[in-house]
Scaffold this motif. Structure first.
Motif, PDB file in Angstrom:
ATOM      1  N   GLN A 168      33.664  88.393   6.639  1.00  0.00           N
ATOM      2  CA  GLN A 168      33.052  87.812   7.824  1.00  0.00           C
ATOM      3  C   GLN A 168      33.726  86.499   8.203  1.00  0.00           C
ATOM      4  OE1 GLN A 168      28.785  87.495   7.541  1.00  0.00           O
ATOM      5  NE2 GLN A 168      28.566  89.492   6.538  1.00  0.00           N
ATOM      6  N   ARG A 176      33.154  92.860  12.321  1.00  0.00           N
ATOM      7  CA  ARG A 176      31.715  92.845  12.584  1.00  0.00           C
ATOM      8  C   ARG A 176      31.345  93.856  13.658  1.00  0.00           C
ATOM      9  NH1 ARG A 176      29.250  87.068  13.535  1.00  0.00           N
ATOM     10  NH2 ARG A 176      30.022  86.916  11.404  1.00  0.00           N
ATOM     11  N   GLU A 177      32.164  93.980  14.695  1.00  0.00           N
ATOM     12  CA  GLU A 177      31.871  94.948  15.762  1.00  0.00           C
ATOM     13  C   GLU A 177      31.912  96.374  15.231  1.00  0.00           C
ATOM     14  OE1 GLU A 177      34.595  94.260  18.904  1.00  0.00           O
ATOM     15  OE2 GLU A 177      33.828  92.258  19.372  1.00  0.00           O
ATOM     16  N   HIS A 179      31.408  97.287  12.173  1.00  0.00           N
ATOM     17  CA  HIS A 179      30.265  97.435  11.289  1.00  0.00           C
ATOM     18  C   HIS A 179      28.987  97.693  12.091  1.00  0.00           C
ATOM     19  CE1 HIS A 179      27.029  96.148   8.524  1.00  0.00           C
ATOM     20  NE2 HIS A 179      27.839  96.562   7.557  1.00  0.00           N
ATOM     21  N   GLU A 180      28.805  96.977  13.185  1.00  0.00           N
ATOM     22  CA  GLU A 180      27.605  97.153  14.016  1.00  0.00           C
ATOM     23  C   GLU A 180      27.586  98.525  14.671  1.00  0.00           C
ATOM     24  OE1 GLU A 180      24.957  95.337  14.260  1.00  0.00           O
ATOM     25  OE2 GLU A 180      25.756  93.859  12.847  1.00  0.00           O
ATOM     26  N   ARG A 181      28.757  99.020  15.115  1.00  0.00           N
ATOM     27  CA  ARG A 181      28.802 100.356  15.723  1.00  0.00           C
ATOM     28  C   ARG A 181      28.445 101.428  14.700  1.00  0.00           C
ATOM     29  NH1 ARG A 181      33.455  98.308  18.481  1.00  0.00           N
ATOM     30  NH2 ARG A 181      34.813  99.243  16.893  1.00  0.00           N
ATOM     31  N   ARG A 183      26.616 101.026  12.033  1.00  0.00           N
ATOM     32  CA  ARG A 183      25.196 100.870  11.726  1.00  0.00           C
ATOM     33  C   ARG A 183      24.335 101.496  12.822  1.00  0.00           C
ATOM     34  NH1 ARG A 183      22.468  97.316   8.226  1.00  0.00           N
ATOM     35  NH2 ARG A 183      20.317  96.849   8.847  1.00  0.00           N
ATOM     36  N   ALA A 184      24.733 101.325  14.080  1.00  0.00           N
ATOM     37  CA  ALA A 184      23.983 101.912  15.198  1.00  0.00           C
ATOM     38  C   ALA A 184      24.014 103.431  15.122  1.00  0.00           C
ATOM     39  CB  ALA A 184      24.557 101.414  16.529  1.00  0.00           C
TER      40      ALA A 184
END
Length: 471
Positions: A168, A176-177, A179-181, A183-184
């Motif tokens: 991070q 991070r982007e 990882h967020e995708r 996770r979504a």
């Protein structure tokens, strides 16, 4: 619970439309309370009227000033009547209607102080335990959505661990982007049930309670030292990891989050307050501890049990593990058949604490007909629904219901009068063949008429010696 009473007033069949929510208990008039009780208990208008007034007075008391409300004592009720006429059911339905903590105890289970047996204060402790469960369930219901959201977030962390701190710091943007995708996508798959076959590792607590030998006749509340607080690590259990499928892991995490979001101390405080202000204790078989003492010597005394019950009904403070509980405003409903003893055989002080006395009438044939058909959970509806699960369509003709009621009256008159409970034994005997052969029946439409009832029951009812054993 008890009454603890989270369950709804009605239990409509699956095929019936869901009934609209009824009026708030605070707005129910005595007439409306009686109407609600009429849905479950047949006859006994005088007893229903008495408990309706008692419940309404409890609501009225809550609107008084604190100084005056403290002076208004509940009007305890003594129900007198043979077994099986609805004494217990009236008290139970009243508590469900009021959504109050409710417990039923048997007076004959208690012994006077100094003898081995249950002490009378245990009824209050049991009531507090039920109230704690009741309040906790209400609080859990209020945080269920948030608890599930928190549990899903923890589950996603198990499926996709968070990015390491050094990643991070060195590459905060793209990593991070991505990882967020990811996770979504996992969140969407979780909602759709596409992750149900995956396994994750969760921590579970192994409950390991040490063994203690408690002196017989004593209760944990009488021990002045709270062992659980002294040795917290002894009772926490040891954690271990288990691999379970996603749905089971989610359920486990939801329970953990619910426990975190519910404040235990506030639950205890609210439960104690609810018991003190709205608790109902039903003391059944009060006549079994009534009677003049005929013997002498160090025997357990019926009058001694009455003397021990007196301060609880009169108003005292009971020590429970959830705090001190005052019994001054708990509503007590006592009941007994009083075949041998009379209400006047109670000690005078206890008599004075039950100012409202109602006599319940013995049930007649017309009452049995109504009991079989009118209540929401009547026996005819119960057996019809049970056999419908086997594909059997059971139809009761009106003449069959009348005949069953007549047989119940006959048996009650010739042997012990056990009221409406006689209907259970008669209905079991009547439908014994149908219940046994239901899965194998070729003809799935069964009609019960008067001729069928006579064929199945006439010989048994006619033989007095046989009916005493079977019915």
């Amino acid at each position: 619970m008890p009454i603890y009473l989270p369950e709804s007033l009605a239990s409509p069949a699956a095929s019936e439309p869901e009934a609209p929510p009824g009026p708030s208990v605070d707005t129910l008039t005595p007439r409306e309370i009686v109407a609600e009780l009429d849905k479950y208990v047949i006859s006994q208008a005088q007893a229903k009227r008495a408990v309706a007034v008692a419940l309404r007075n409890r609501m009225r008391r809550q609107k008084l000033s604190p100084e005056l409300a403290e002076e208004v004592a509940p009007k305890n009720i003594l129900m007198i009547g043979p077994t099986g006429v609805g004494k217990t059911e009236i008290a139970r339905r009243l508590a469900r209607l009021a959504q109050s903590p409710f417990i039923k105890v048997e007076a004959s289970k208690f012994t006077e102080v100094g003898y081995v047996g249950r002490d009378v204060e245990s009824m209050v402790r049991d009531l507090v335990e039920l109230a704690v469960d009741m309040v906790r369930e209400e609080r859990v219901e209020g945080v269920r959505v948030k608890a599930r959201a928190n549990a899903e977030a923890r589950l996603l962390d198990l499926l996709l661990p968070p990015l390491p701190k050094q990643v991070q710091e060195n590459d905060p943007g793209p990593a991070r982007e991505q990882h967020e995708r990811t996770r979504a996508r996992l969140r969407a798959q979780l909602a759709e049930g596409r992750l149900d076959e995956r396994e994750v590792e969760v921590d579970v607590q192994q409950k390991s309670f040490p063994s203690f030998e408690v002196i017989s006749g004593s209760s944990i509340e009488e021990i002045d030292i709270n062992i659980k607080d002294m040795l917290p690590t002894l009772f926490q259990g040891r954690g271990r990891k288990r691999r379970v499928k996603v749905p089971e892991a989610l359920d486990h995490l939801v329970v953990e989050e619910e426990q975190k979001l519910v404040d235990t101390d506030s639950v205890r405080s609210a439960a104690v307050n609810r018991v003190e202000e709205a608790g109902i204790i039903f003391i059944d078989e009060i006549d079994k501890v009534t009677g003049r003492e005929g013997g002498h010597g160090p025997d357990v005394s019926r009058e001694g049990v009455q003397r021990d019950i007196l301060p609880i009904v009169e108003g005292t403070t009971v020590n429970t593990k959830h705090g001190m509980v005052r019994t001054d405003h708990i509503l007590f409903v006592a009941a007994g058949a009083f075949h041998v003893a009379k209400p006047s055989d109670l000690i005078p002080e206890l008599q004075g604490r039950f100012p409202i006395r109602v006599e319940l009438e013995a049930l007649e044939t017309a009452d049995f007909v109504r009991i079989l058909t009118e209540p929401r959970g009547s026996l005819v509806k119960q057996y019809t629904a049970l056999l419908a699960t086997e594909g059997v369509e059971l139809t009761f003709r009106s003449d069959a219901v009348d005949r069953v009621a007549e047989f119940a009256t006959q048996v009650n008159e010739r042997s012990e009068n056990i009221g409406a409970r006689r209907l259970h034994t008669i209905m079991e005997k009547l439908l014994d063949d149908v219940s046994f052969n239901a899965p194998d029946l070729d003809e799935k439409n069964v009609v019960i008429d008067a001729a069928y009832v006579d064929r199945m029951l006439a010989d048994v009812v006619g033989n007095e010696d046989l009916s005493r054993y079977i019915l």
